[in-house]
Design a protein around this motif. Structure first.
Motif, PDB file in Angstrom:
ATOM      1  N   ASN A  78      82.282  91.340  18.930  1.00  0.00           N
ATOM      2  CA  ASN A  78      81.009  90.794  18.448  1.00  0.00           C
ATOM      3  C   ASN A  78      81.196  89.839  17.276  1.00  0.00           C
ATOM      4  O   ASN A  78      80.247  89.563  16.546  1.00  0.00           O
TER       5      ASN A  78
ATOM      6  N   SER B  16      78.729  86.726  17.085  1.00  0.00           N
ATOM      7  CA  SER B  16      77.335  87.079  16.793  1.00  0.00           C
ATOM      8  C   SER B  16      77.198  87.645  15.378  1.00  0.00           C
ATOM      9  O   SER B  16      76.195  87.395  14.708  1.00  0.00           O
TER      10      SER B  16
ATOM     11  N   ASN C 187      66.948  80.403  18.327  1.00  0.00           N
ATOM     12  CA  ASN C 187      66.492  80.837  19.660  1.00  0.00           C
ATOM     13  C   ASN C 187      67.586  80.652  20.705  1.00  0.00           C
ATOM     14  O   ASN C 187      67.823  81.541  21.531  1.00  0.00           O
TER      15      ASN C 187
ATOM     16  N   HIS D 236      70.495  83.137  20.143  1.00  0.00           N
ATOM     17  CA  HIS D 236      70.088  84.491  20.559  1.00  0.00           C
ATOM     18  C   HIS D 236      70.141  84.587  22.086  1.00  0.00           C
ATOM     19  O   HIS D 236      70.607  85.591  22.626  1.00  0.00           O
ATOM     20  N   GLU D 237      69.669  83.556  22.750  1.00  0.00           N
ATOM     21  CA  GLU D 237      69.719  83.509  24.215  1.00  0.00           C
ATOM     22  C   GLU D 237      71.178  83.605  24.688  1.00  0.00           C
ATOM     23  O   GLU D 237      71.495  84.378  25.598  1.00  0.00           O
TER      24      GLU D 237
ATOM     25  N   PHE E  45      73.777  84.904  23.097  1.00  0.00           N
ATOM     26  CA  PHE E  45      74.339  86.229  22.837  1.00  0.00           C
ATOM     27  C   PHE E  45      73.788  87.272  23.798  1.00  0.00           C
ATOM     28  O   PHE E  45      74.486  88.214  24.170  1.00  0.00           O
ATOM     29  N   GLN E  46      72.531  87.111  24.209  1.00  0.00           N
ATOM     30  CA  GLN E  46      71.958  88.048  25.188  1.00  0.00           C
ATOM     31  C   GLN E  46      72.677  87.912  26.528  1.00  0.00           C
ATOM     32  O   GLN E  46      73.006  88.914  27.161  1.00  0.00           O
ATOM     33  N   ILE E  47      72.909  86.679  26.944  1.00  0.00           N
ATOM     34  CA  ILE E  47      73.630  86.451  28.211  1.00  0.00           C
ATOM     35  C   ILE E  47      75.030  87.042  28.095  1.00  0.00           C
ATOM     36  O   ILE E  47      75.520  87.706  29.012  1.00  0.00           O
ATOM     37  N   GLU E  48      75.679  86.819  26.951  1.00  0.00           N
ATOM     38  CA  GLU E  48      77.037  87.324  26.743  1.00  0.00           C
ATOM     39  C   GLU E  48      77.068  88.849  26.822  1.00  0.00           C
ATOM     40  O   GLU E  48      77.962  89.435  27.435  1.00  0.00           O
ATOM     41  N   GLN E  49      76.086  89.508  26.219  1.00  0.00           N
ATOM     42  CA  GLN E  49      76.016  90.978  26.281  1.00  0.00           C
ATOM     43  C   GLN E  49      75.852  91.446  27.723  1.00  0.00           C
ATOM     44  O   GLN E  49      76.517  92.384  28.156  1.00  0.00           O
ATOM     45  N   GLN E  50      74.961  90.784  28.455  1.00  0.00           N
ATOM     46  CA  GLN E  50      74.745  91.144  29.861  1.00  0.00           C
ATOM     47  C   GLN E  50      76.031  90.940  30.668  1.00  0.00           C
ATOM     48  O   GLN E  50      76.360  91.755  31.520  1.00  0.00           O
TER      49      GLN E  50
END
Length: 156
Positions: free
Chosen positions: A43, A46, A132, A135-136, A138-143
């Motif tokens: 991480n 992020s 924004n 954040h988008e 990092f969300q894709i990366e987490q998924q």
């Protein structure tokens, strides 16, 4: 099935990054930051970016407070805030924000309050856009990590 999902998410991440580079929002410094991320610090990017967001919001509040003060005349203090903002933006590759800070600093060096107010609005807009989009990302990366079944080492 999961591997296909992870691959699609990796492509989504790459498309979003390509867009941000094409728009001049990010520069190669962001890629250098990504290269420092590995299994031991999955991480890293992020975390660094979240520290940047936290500090930037303080700087934006300080800049706004300085400019909205009726008695305002401390352009030197504003310049210091802007230098800090430029440095931290450069360190994460936030190219457009750094460029707005440069223009903002030029206005502050000319004691141009109207120019500073305009620059602050642009800066806040660019900052929100960057926040924004990252954040988008990092969300894709987490998924993607979840889909790929990445297991983080357990620290005992």
């Amino acid at each position: 099935m999961l591997v296909l999902g992870a691959e699609r998410l990796r492509l989504d991440m790459n498309r979003l990054l390509a867009l941000l580079f094409h728009q001049g929002v990010l520069d190669e410094q962001f890629l250098q930051l990504q290269q420092l991320q590995d299994e031991d610090s999955p991480n890293f990017v992020s975390e660094v970016v979240n520290i940047y967001f936290h500090e930037s919001e303080k700087l934006l509040r300080n800049l706004r407070a300085l400019l909205l003060d009726r008695e305002f005349s401390d352009y030197k203090k504003m310049g210091l805030h802007l230098n800090q903002f430029m440095g931290s933006s450069s360190s994460i590759g936030a190219k457009r924000i750094r460029n707005v800070c440069v223009a903002f600093r030029a206005a502050s060096e000319q004691n141009n309050r109207a120019g500073c107010l305009r620059a602050l609005e642009v800066l806040e807009h660019e900052y929100c856009y960057l926040k924004n989009k990252l954040h988008e990302l990092f969300q894709i990366e987490q998924q993607r990590m979840l889909a790929a079944g990445v297991r983080y080492p357990m620290h005992h």
